[in-house]
Write an enzyme that holds these catalytic residues in place. Structure first.
Site, PDB file in Angstrom:
ATOM      1  NE  ARG A  90     -11.878  20.738  39.770  1.00 42.56           N
ATOM      2  CZ  ARG A  90     -10.929  21.591  40.152  1.00 42.56           C
ATOM      3  NH1 ARG A  90     -10.514  22.529  39.332  1.00 42.56           N
ATOM      4  NH2 ARG A  90     -10.421  21.500  41.351  1.00 42.56           N
ATOM      5  NE  ARG A 129     -27.106   6.029  25.592  1.00 44.67           N
ATOM      6  CZ  ARG A 129     -25.858   6.479  25.710  1.00 44.67           C
ATOM      7  NH1 ARG A 129     -24.946   5.765  26.304  1.00 44.67           N
ATOM      8  NH2 ARG A 129     -25.538   7.652  25.236  1.00 44.67           N
ATOM      9  CG  HIS A 185     -18.017  -7.080  21.239  1.00 46.07           C
ATOM     10  ND1 HIS A 185     -18.528  -7.370  22.491  1.00 46.07           N
ATOM     11  CD2 HIS A 185     -18.867  -6.173  20.685  1.00 46.07           C
ATOM     12  CE1 HIS A 185     -19.628  -6.653  22.687  1.00 46.07           C
ATOM     13  NE2 HIS A 185     -19.863  -5.925  21.613  1.00 46.07           N
ATOM     14  CE  LYS A 195     -22.665   3.132  27.240  1.00 45.16           C
ATOM     15  NZ  LYS A 195     -23.116   1.842  27.806  1.00 45.16           N
ATOM     16  CG  HIS A 229     -21.476  -8.114  27.617  1.00 47.51           C
ATOM     17  ND1 HIS A 229     -22.367  -7.104  27.896  1.00 47.51           N
ATOM     18  CD2 HIS A 229     -20.624  -7.601  26.684  1.00 47.51           C
ATOM     19  CE1 HIS A 229     -22.066  -6.039  27.167  1.00 47.51           C
ATOM     20  NE2 HIS A 229     -21.014  -6.316  26.418  1.00 47.51           N
ATOM     21  CE  LYS A 271     -24.314   4.211  20.927  1.00 48.66           C
ATOM     22  NZ  LYS A 271     -23.171   3.545  21.456  1.00 48.66           N
ATOM     23  CD  GLU A 280     -26.450   2.288  29.442  1.00 50.18           C
ATOM     24  OE1 GLU A 280     -25.987   2.335  28.309  1.00 50.18           O
ATOM     25  OE2 GLU A 280     -25.867   1.819  30.414  1.00 50.18           O
ATOM     26  CG  ASN A 292     -27.570  -3.914  26.930  1.00 51.89           C
ATOM     27  OD1 ASN A 292     -26.434  -3.633  26.546  1.00 51.89           O
ATOM     28  ND2 ASN A 292     -28.079  -3.451  28.044  1.00 51.89           N
ATOM     29  CG  HIS A 304     -24.382  -6.496  23.558  1.00 50.44           C
ATOM     30  ND1 HIS A 304     -24.911  -6.552  22.289  1.00 50.44           N
ATOM     31  CD2 HIS A 304     -23.204  -5.808  23.441  1.00 50.44           C
ATOM     32  CE1 HIS A 304     -24.098  -5.921  21.449  1.00 50.44           C
ATOM     33  NE2 HIS A 304     -23.053  -5.465  22.115  1.00 50.44           N
ATOM     34  CD  GLU A 362     -21.858  -3.879  18.611  1.00 52.72           C
ATOM     35  OE1 GLU A 362     -23.073  -3.715  18.858  1.00 52.72           O
ATOM     36  OE2 GLU A 362     -21.062  -4.391  19.421  1.00 52.72           O
TER      37      GLU A 362
HETATM   38  N1  LIG Z   1     -18.210   3.721  24.565  1.00 50.92           N
HETATM   39  C1  LIG Z   1     -19.105   2.920  24.029  1.00 50.92           C
HETATM   40  O1  LIG Z   1     -20.294   3.238  23.978  1.00 50.92           O
HETATM   41  C2  LIG Z   1     -18.643   1.609  23.448  1.00 50.92           C
HETATM   42  C3  LIG Z   1     -19.501   0.855  22.636  1.00 50.92           C
HETATM   43  C4  LIG Z   1     -19.016  -0.314  22.067  1.00 50.92           C
HETATM   44  C5  LIG Z   1     -17.707  -0.730  22.308  1.00 50.92           C
HETATM   45  N2  LIG Z   1     -16.900   0.031  23.106  1.00 50.92           N
HETATM   46  C6  LIG Z   1     -15.505  -0.370  23.372  1.00 50.92           C
HETATM   47  O2  LIG Z   1     -14.794  -0.379  22.152  1.00 50.92           O
HETATM   48  C7  LIG Z   1     -13.670  -1.244  22.283  1.00 50.92           C
HETATM   49  C8  LIG Z   1     -13.523  -2.065  21.031  1.00 50.92           C
HETATM   50  O3  LIG Z   1     -13.292  -1.211  19.960  1.00 50.92           O
HETATM   51  P1  LIG Z   1     -12.671  -1.734  18.574  1.00 50.92           P
HETATM   52  O4  LIG Z   1     -13.406  -2.960  18.160  1.00 50.92           O
HETATM   53  O5  LIG Z   1     -12.622  -0.580  17.661  1.00 50.92           O
HETATM   54  O6  LIG Z   1     -11.224  -2.261  19.001  1.00 50.92           O
HETATM   55  P2  LIG Z   1      -9.752  -1.584  18.969  1.00 50.92           P
HETATM   56  O7  LIG Z   1      -9.801  -0.162  19.295  1.00 50.92           O
HETATM   57  O8  LIG Z   1      -8.902  -2.459  19.800  1.00 50.92           O
HETATM   58  O9  LIG Z   1      -9.330  -1.746  17.429  1.00 50.92           O
HETATM   59  C9  LIG Z   1      -9.164  -3.030  16.895  1.00 50.92           C
HETATM   60  C10 LIG Z   1      -7.813  -3.194  16.204  1.00 50.92           C
HETATM   61  O10 LIG Z   1      -7.833  -2.501  14.952  1.00 50.92           O
HETATM   62  C11 LIG Z   1      -6.685  -1.652  14.841  1.00 50.92           C
HETATM   63  N3  LIG Z   1      -7.114  -0.559  13.976  1.00 50.92           N
HETATM   64  C12 LIG Z   1      -7.878   0.498  14.278  1.00 50.92           C
HETATM   65  N4  LIG Z   1      -8.176   1.198  13.189  1.00 50.92           N
HETATM   66  C13 LIG Z   1      -7.558   0.605  12.152  1.00 50.92           C
HETATM   67  C14 LIG Z   1      -7.484   0.864  10.765  1.00 50.92           C
HETATM   68  N5  LIG Z   1      -8.164   1.864  10.194  1.00 50.92           N
HETATM   69  N6  LIG Z   1      -6.736   0.038   9.985  1.00 50.92           N
HETATM   70  C15 LIG Z   1      -6.087  -1.029  10.531  1.00 50.92           C
HETATM   71  N7  LIG Z   1      -6.127  -1.323  11.848  1.00 50.92           N
HETATM   72  C16 LIG Z   1      -6.860  -0.525  12.641  1.00 50.92           C
HETATM   73  C17 LIG Z   1      -6.347  -1.297  16.250  1.00 50.92           C
HETATM   74  O11 LIG Z   1      -5.023  -0.896  16.381  1.00 50.92           O
HETATM   75  C18 LIG Z   1      -6.640  -2.613  16.979  1.00 50.92           C
HETATM   76  O12 LIG Z   1      -5.549  -3.471  16.833  1.00 50.92           O
HETATM   77  C19 LIG Z   1     -13.918  -2.078  23.524  1.00 50.92           C
HETATM   78  O13 LIG Z   1     -13.058  -1.650  24.556  1.00 50.92           O
HETATM   79  C20 LIG Z   1     -15.355  -1.773  23.888  1.00 50.92           C
HETATM   80  O14 LIG Z   1     -15.599  -1.834  25.289  1.00 50.92           O
HETATM   81  C21 LIG Z   1     -17.346   1.180  23.677  1.00 50.92           C
HETATM   82 ZN   LIG Z   2     -21.344  -4.445  21.369  1.00 48.78          ZN
END
Ligand SMILES: NC(=O)c1ccc[n+]([C@@H]2O[C@H](COP(=O)([O-])OP(=O)(O)OC[C@H]3O[C@@H](n4cnc5c(N)ncnc54)[C@H](O)[C@@H]3O)[C@@H](O)[C@H]2O)c1
Ligand SMILES: [Zn+2]
Length: 362
Positions: free
Chosen positions: A124, A244, A267, A146, A255, A230, A240, A248, A251, A188
């Protein structure tokens, strides 16, 4: 070392600090030994980050006699699923993690979203410390609470709001980050500047070479400012409901492009194209001047991001179909983030599908 506080009004008890600096991860075990957050720690990470940093972090915890285990899953968005969540939860249950445990989410946004969601529902809800290792996770996904997994129907379809106990941003992680991933985070950051801070946009323009060369001091300043933007938005609008939506920017179209191309585009590339169409529409509707559109697009282009998609790759009609599928359209109009000027965005409820068809067709 810099500390930014996230003050949440709706859930005051859930306010937390974001700590930014180089080499912070080396102190985490010592800090938790002195001020424990839990009796047991599940370090959740992906296969790449495990190899680069996870194993060392586990050794640090063990050296301080902290009860800890390292749990990992294959790197990549495919792992952000209910299936992986279940596997991680089963592993935690098998290892005897109880309600007095804490999750350390060590990785990019995929790890942060998945491990954060495990923390939201495990027994929980247990605390989670976010340790973002990509630039995107540092300035975007680790802040705001989120958390989610994807399903075959939609990205982030199943999730929750679960604020972290703390966010630790260690700039040294960026030394191993591939250039493509750096560009995703930069997109971003540029978005943050465009929607709310003209001076920060100027800072990014002026320092872009240092940033691309991974100058950690400059990057730290940029990460801090980006986090502050942020944080401010999240503080004003935790769940949101309004502000917030500005996040977007770029986006809606971004998207749609991602899903039309079945995520075969990054992305950062998708939202870069989305931002360029959003700026174009802002200018066409009489808000943004043409010079600012060019400034925005030049910066995106400089970091290697596109601002147009060839019609051979994707027809405007296909993008529109995905927007229509994704967005609530009221009286043929949709909510769309536009710019008044660099650093000043607003949500327009007066953008029609015809308007979008017009700019996408150009
Ligand atoms: N929760 C939110 O508010 C929010 C906002 C934006 C994006 N997201 C989510 O975030 C995700 C994308 O995140 P991301 O772009 O970090 O992708 P990711 O987590 O897939 O990382 C990208 C790649 O980099 C590698 N990596 C990570 N750190 C590293 C480092 N220090 N050195 C070398 N390699 C490294 C990872 O293993 C992966 O292969 C998506 O799923 C998206 O939906 C969430
Ligand atoms: Zn984004």
């Amino acid at each position: 070392m810099e500390i930014c506080r996230v003050d949440l009004k709706e859930e005051t008890g859930n306010s937390y600090d974001i700590i930014i600096g180089a080499g912070l991860i080396g102190n985490l075990a010592i800090e938790l030994k002195q001020k424990p957050v839990a009796n047991a720690y599940a370090i959740i990470t992906d296969s790449n980050v495990k190899r680069l940093y996870g194993e060392t972090l586990l050794k640090n915890f063990q050296a301080k006699n902290l009860h800890a285990h390292l749990i990992s899953f294959p790197a990549g968005e495919k792992s952000k699923s209910r299936d992986t969540k279940e596997k991680v939860e089963n592993e935690m249950l098998n290892l005897g993690f109880g309600r007095d445990s804490c999750i350390i989410a060590l990785g990019g946004g995929v790890v942060g979203d998945l491990a954060g969601f495990v923390a939201a529902t495990y027994m929980r809800g247990i605390p989670c410390i976010q340790v973002p290792t990509t630039l995107l996770a540092m300035v975007d996904s680790s802040i705001g609470g989120k958390v989610a997994v994807d399903t075959m129907h939609a990205k982030n379809a199943i999730g929750a709001f679960h604020q972290p106990k703390k966010v630790i941003i260690d700039m040294n992680f960026l030394k191993t980050l591939p250039k493509k991933e750096l560009a995703n985070g930069l997109a971003e950051m540029i978005k943050h500047a465009l929607i709310s801070d003209r001076d920060f946009f100027h800072f990014l323009e002026k320092n872009i070479d240092k940033i691309l060369n991974c100058d950690l001091e400059t990057l730290e300043q940029a990460v801090k400012r980006s986090c502050e933007i942020k944080i401010h938005i999240v503080e004003e609008d935790e769940k949101e409901k309004g502000l917030r939506k500005l996040l977007n920017y770029g986006h809606t179209i971004g998207h749609a492009i991602e899903s039309a191309l079945k995520y075969k585009i990054s992305h950062g590339q998708a939202i870069s194209i989305g931002m360029s169409y959003a700026a174009k529409l802002s200018a066409k509707n009489g808000f943004l001047d043409e010079g600012s559109v060019i400034r925005q697009n030049n910066l995106l282009e400089y970091i290697g991001l596109p601002h147009k998609l060839s019609h051979r790759k994707l027809k405007p009609r296909e993008i529109l179909e995905h927007i229509q599928y994704d967005k609530k359209i009221i009286n043929k109009k949709l909510n769309f983030v536009l710019l008044n000027s660099i650093g000043d965005a607003f949500v327009s409820d007066d953008v029609s599908m015809e308007d979008l068809k017009g700019i996408l067709g150009e």
